[in-house]
Motif scaffolding. Structure first.
Motif, PDB file in Angstrom:
ATOM      1  N   ALA A  96       0.830  -1.203   0.000  1.00  0.00           N
ATOM      2  CA  ALA A  96       0.000   0.000   0.000  1.00  0.00           C
ATOM      3  C   ALA A  96       0.865   1.254   0.000  1.00  0.00           C
ATOM      4  O   ALA A  96       0.631   2.192  -0.770  1.00  0.00           O
ATOM      5  CB  ALA A  96      -0.937  -0.012   1.203  1.00  0.00           C
ATOM      6  N   VAL A  97       1.885   1.298   0.866  1.00  0.00           N
ATOM      7  CA  VAL A  97       2.793   2.446   0.912  1.00  0.00           C
ATOM      8  C   VAL A  97       3.543   2.570  -0.405  1.00  0.00           C
ATOM      9  O   VAL A  97       3.679   3.666  -0.964  1.00  0.00           O
ATOM     10  CB  VAL A  97       3.781   2.311   2.086  1.00  0.00           C
ATOM     11  N   ALA A  98       4.040   1.451  -0.921  1.00  0.00           N
ATOM     12  CA  ALA A  98       4.774   1.477  -2.185  1.00  0.00           C
ATOM     13  C   ALA A  98       3.908   1.996  -3.321  1.00  0.00           C
ATOM     14  O   ALA A  98       4.361   2.766  -4.180  1.00  0.00           O
ATOM     15  CB  ALA A  98       5.292   0.081  -2.510  1.00  0.00           C
ATOM     16  N   ALA A  99       2.630   1.590  -3.354  1.00  0.00           N
ATOM     17  CA  ALA A  99       1.727   2.032  -4.412  1.00  0.00           C
ATOM     18  C   ALA A  99       1.469   3.527  -4.316  1.00  0.00           C
ATOM     19  O   ALA A  99       1.380   4.216  -5.346  1.00  0.00           O
ATOM     20  CB  ALA A  99       0.405   1.268  -4.333  1.00  0.00           C
ATOM     21  N   VAL A 100       1.353   4.066  -3.107  1.00  0.00           N
ATOM     22  CA  VAL A 100       1.132   5.502  -2.947  1.00  0.00           C
ATOM     23  C   VAL A 100       2.340   6.290  -3.435  1.00  0.00           C
ATOM     24  O   VAL A 100       2.202   7.309  -4.132  1.00  0.00           O
ATOM     25  CB  VAL A 100       0.826   5.834  -1.469  1.00  0.00           C
ATOM     26  N   VAL A 101       3.551   5.835  -3.113  1.00  0.00           N
ATOM     27  CA  VAL A 101       4.757   6.525  -3.560  1.00  0.00           C
ATOM     28  C   VAL A 101       4.895   6.435  -5.079  1.00  0.00           C
ATOM     29  O   VAL A 101       5.200   7.423  -5.760  1.00  0.00           O
ATOM     30  CB  VAL A 101       6.009   5.945  -2.872  1.00  0.00           C
ATOM     31  N   SER A 102       4.653   5.243  -5.630  1.00  0.00           N
ATOM     32  CA  SER A 102       4.699   5.083  -7.083  1.00  0.00           C
ATOM     33  C   SER A 102       3.654   5.960  -7.757  1.00  0.00           C
ATOM     34  O   SER A 102       3.898   6.547  -8.819  1.00  0.00           O
ATOM     35  CB  SER A 102       4.467   3.617  -7.449  1.00  0.00           C
ATOM     36  N   ALA A 103       2.488   6.065  -7.132  1.00  0.00           N
ATOM     37  CA  ALA A 103       1.440   6.926  -7.673  1.00  0.00           C
ATOM     38  C   ALA A 103       1.871   8.382  -7.674  1.00  0.00           C
ATOM     39  O   ALA A 103       1.480   9.156  -8.551  1.00  0.00           O
ATOM     40  CB  ALA A 103       0.152   6.763  -6.870  1.00  0.00           C
ATOM     41  N   GLY A 104       2.698   8.777  -6.700  1.00  0.00           N
ATOM     42  CA  GLY A 104       3.226  10.133  -6.695  1.00  0.00           C
ATOM     43  C   GLY A 104       4.065  10.418  -7.931  1.00  0.00           C
ATOM     44  O   GLY A 104       3.989  11.505  -8.511  1.00  0.00           O
ATOM     45  N   THR A 105       4.846   9.439  -8.351  1.00  0.00           N
ATOM     46  CA  THR A 105       5.629   9.588  -9.585  1.00  0.00           C
ATOM     47  C   THR A 105       4.715   9.823 -10.782  1.00  0.00           C
ATOM     48  O   THR A 105       4.953  10.719 -11.607  1.00  0.00           O
ATOM     49  CB  THR A 105       6.473   8.318  -9.824  1.00  0.00           C
ATOM     50  N   ALA A 134      16.510  15.052 -10.079  1.00  0.00           N
ATOM     51  CA  ALA A 134      15.358  14.693  -9.253  1.00  0.00           C
ATOM     52  C   ALA A 134      15.336  13.201  -8.942  1.00  0.00           C
ATOM     53  O   ALA A 134      14.992  12.793  -7.815  1.00  0.00           O
ATOM     54  CB  ALA A 134      14.064  15.102  -9.952  1.00  0.00           C
ATOM     55  N   ALA A 135      15.670  12.362  -9.909  1.00  0.00           N
ATOM     56  CA  ALA A 135      15.676  10.919  -9.673  1.00  0.00           C
ATOM     57  C   ALA A 135      16.760  10.529  -8.669  1.00  0.00           C
ATOM     58  O   ALA A 135      16.556   9.631  -7.838  1.00  0.00           O
ATOM     59  CB  ALA A 135      15.884  10.173 -10.992  1.00  0.00           C
ATOM     60  N   THR A 136      17.899  11.209  -8.731  1.00  0.00           N
ATOM     61  CA  THR A 136      18.953  10.961  -7.748  1.00  0.00           C
ATOM     62  C   THR A 136      18.453  11.302  -6.341  1.00  0.00           C
ATOM     63  O   THR A 136      18.701  10.561  -5.377  1.00  0.00           O
ATOM     64  CB  THR A 136      20.202  11.792  -8.070  1.00  0.00           C
ATOM     65  N   PRO A 147       5.454  11.164   3.479  1.00  0.00           N
ATOM     66  CA  PRO A 147       5.227  12.403   2.729  1.00  0.00           C
ATOM     67  C   PRO A 147       6.451  12.867   1.943  1.00  0.00           C
ATOM     68  O   PRO A 147       6.325  13.394   0.831  1.00  0.00           O
ATOM     69  CB  PRO A 147       4.852  13.415   3.818  1.00  0.00           C
ATOM     70  N   VAL A 148       7.632  12.648   2.512  1.00  0.00           N
ATOM     71  CA  VAL A 148       8.862  13.032   1.805  1.00  0.00           C
ATOM     72  C   VAL A 148       9.074  12.143   0.586  1.00  0.00           C
ATOM     73  O   VAL A 148       9.453  12.613  -0.499  1.00  0.00           O
ATOM     74  CB  VAL A 148      10.077  12.950   2.755  1.00  0.00           C
ATOM     75  N   LEU A 149       8.821  10.854   0.754  1.00  0.00           N
ATOM     76  CA  LEU A 149       8.953   9.931  -0.371  1.00  0.00           C
ATOM     77  C   LEU A 149       7.995  10.296  -1.502  1.00  0.00           C
ATOM     78  O   LEU A 149       8.376  10.310  -2.682  1.00  0.00           O
ATOM     79  CB  LEU A 149       8.677   8.496   0.092  1.00  0.00           C
ATOM     80  N   LEU A 169       8.065  14.990  -7.749  1.00  0.00           N
ATOM     81  CA  LEU A 169       8.991  15.909  -8.430  1.00  0.00           C
ATOM     82  C   LEU A 169       9.713  15.216  -9.580  1.00  0.00           C
ATOM     83  O   LEU A 169       9.863  15.778 -10.671  1.00  0.00           O
ATOM     84  CB  LEU A 169       9.999  16.460  -7.422  1.00  0.00           C
ATOM     85  N   SER A 170      10.145  13.980  -9.351  1.00  0.00           N
ATOM     86  CA  SER A 170      10.829  13.256 -10.427  1.00  0.00           C
ATOM     87  C   SER A 170       9.887  13.003 -11.599  1.00  0.00           C
ATOM     88  O   SER A 170      10.294  13.071 -12.768  1.00  0.00           O
ATOM     89  CB  SER A 170      11.393  11.932  -9.900  1.00  0.00           C
TER      90      SER A 170
END
Length: 412
Positions: free
Chosen positions: A53-62, A96-98, A111-113, A119-120
């Motif tokens: 779930a956390v991974a999906a939210v971060v990936s969704a941010g991308t 940004a990816a770095t 939130p930082v992730l 941004l990336s």
């Protein structure tokens, strides 16, 4: 609104057009990592946090960041030409990816992730739109250009399937960030070579289009319908990406997800080539809802991998669904050609990419939650239901894609 079929000779003629070799190869290198990056981030974060779930939210941010950046970059490229926007985006994306890798490695708060991922995605080079728009300069209108657009759809969908498969393999390396580094490197190098190729350097800004205001290309109802089709497609794809890898984890074989997605890719490419020779239904306003609806049914059938059936059922249903992938992306590309206002080709395709990545983002989040709550097979039911609902909406809006005599005369 119908499309002509493309012969295999037209594909060869388009790809061997003068000046096409370097940007075509560079575009392939830059576009392969698009979907690879999404899954690389998802699996990287999942291994760092232990939660889908956390991974999906971060990936969704991308993907959310990319959905904004693709349209903005597309509109800028239409106005000033593609070279400068692409070079700037490539440099910013590397930085940004770095930063994203550093915050993952240091165990930053969620939130930082998400912010780093967004941004990336925002500065990720909008290569699909730039690559597609270039064919209007390299190939004259007619069967060859239709073949070129079909190639764009087939190759992009191939990358959307092979990319996650490659990411699933690379993430098993000793350092799970390997997949993300490979993806970012390919995108930066490919974008730079593409932007500096002669046809792109000399491409002039689009001129002669009407005033379309803030909405841009999606001011046209037909263009909004095409974007809706791409959104529904993305919803289903996102759920499958999460579900297949979750099934692989349940089966005790992390690489199984890569194998299944690779097989999906083969079915998609072969079916896409055959379908372009004899597309059905031929009218786009009928083709889009039919293809998405059939896609949704096949993906829902993949849920039978649960207590009702075995893994072979998943494979059969997945291959059937894969056969419907490239025909949909081809239809989206032809829809942009038919409905986007003059002078907005790059932006128009950017909207399609935006809709797809938003759909993938939402599909991944919904599927990730479903996996955590009800198991891997539930993700396929989520995707199938979402696709069926969107297919119904496309059927309801089909008149916006139906051929209009005045539009046909204007394009002629």
């Amino acid at each position: 609104m119908s499309s002509s079929s493309a012969a295999l000779a037209d594909y060869r003629a388009a790809l061997t057009s003068p000046g096409a070799l370097v940007p075509t190869l560079a575009s392939a290198l830059a576009r392969l990592p698009i979907a690879m990056t999404t899954l690389a981030v998802l699996l990287y974060v999942q291994r760092a946090t232990g939660s889908y779930a956390v991974a999906a939210v971060v990936s969704a941010g991308t993907l959310a960041g990319e959905s904004l950046g693709a349209v903005a970059q597309g509109r800028w490229m239409d106005r000033v030409g593609p070279m400068r926007p692409l070079l700037l985006a490539a440099g910013l994306y590397a930085v940004a990816a770095t930063g994203l890798i550093l915050v993952i490695e240091n165990g930053a708060a969620i939130p930082v992730l998400v912010a780093a991922a967004a941004l990336s995605g925002l500065v990720r080079p909008a290569m699909p739109g730039a690559s597609r728009a270039l064919w209007g300069r390299l190939v004259p209108a007619g069967p060859r250009r239709d073949a070129a657009y079909s190639y764009e759809a087939i190759s992009l969908e191939t990358f959307f399937i092979l990319g996650p498969a490659l990411a699933a393999f690379l993430v098993t390396a000793p350092w799970p960030g390997t997949a993300l580094v490979v993806a970012v490197s390919g995108m930066v190098v490919g974008t730079t070579v593409f932007a500096l190729s002669r046809p792109v350097r000399t491409q002039e800004p689009a001129v002669g289009g009407p005033s379309i205001g803030l909405l841009g290309a999606v001011a046209r109802p037909g263009m909004r319908t095409v974007a809706l089709a791409s959104l529904g497609f993305g919803l289903v794809i996102g759920s499958v990406e999460v579900g297949v890898n979750a099934v692989a984890t349940e089966q005790g074989s992390p690489t199984l997800g890569g194998v299944l997605l690779s097989a999906w890719s083969v079915a998609s490419v072969l079916a896409g080539i055959l379908y372009s020779l004899r597309p059905w239904p031929r009218p786009l306003h009928l083709r889009m809802p039919f293809l998405l609806g059939a896609f949704a049914v096949c993906v829902a059938a993949m849920a039978l991998v649960g207590p009702l059936a075995s893994l072979p059922v998943l494979v059969v249903a997945m291959l059937a669904a894969g056969a419907l992938i490239t025909p949909q992306v081809t239809a989206h590309s032809l829809g942009v050609e038919a409905t986007a206002p003059a002078g907005t080709a790059t932006e128009g395709f950017g909207w399609i990419v935006t809709a797809a990545v938003l759909g993938i983002s939402a599909g991944q989040v919904a599927a990730g939650v479903a996996v955590d709550v009800a198991g891997a097979a539930s993700s396929f039911l989520v995707g199938g239901l979402a696709g069926a609902v969107m297919a119904g909406m496309l059927w309801w809006r089909r008149a916006t894609l139906a051929p209009q005599p005045q539009e046909a005369l204007a394009r002629a």
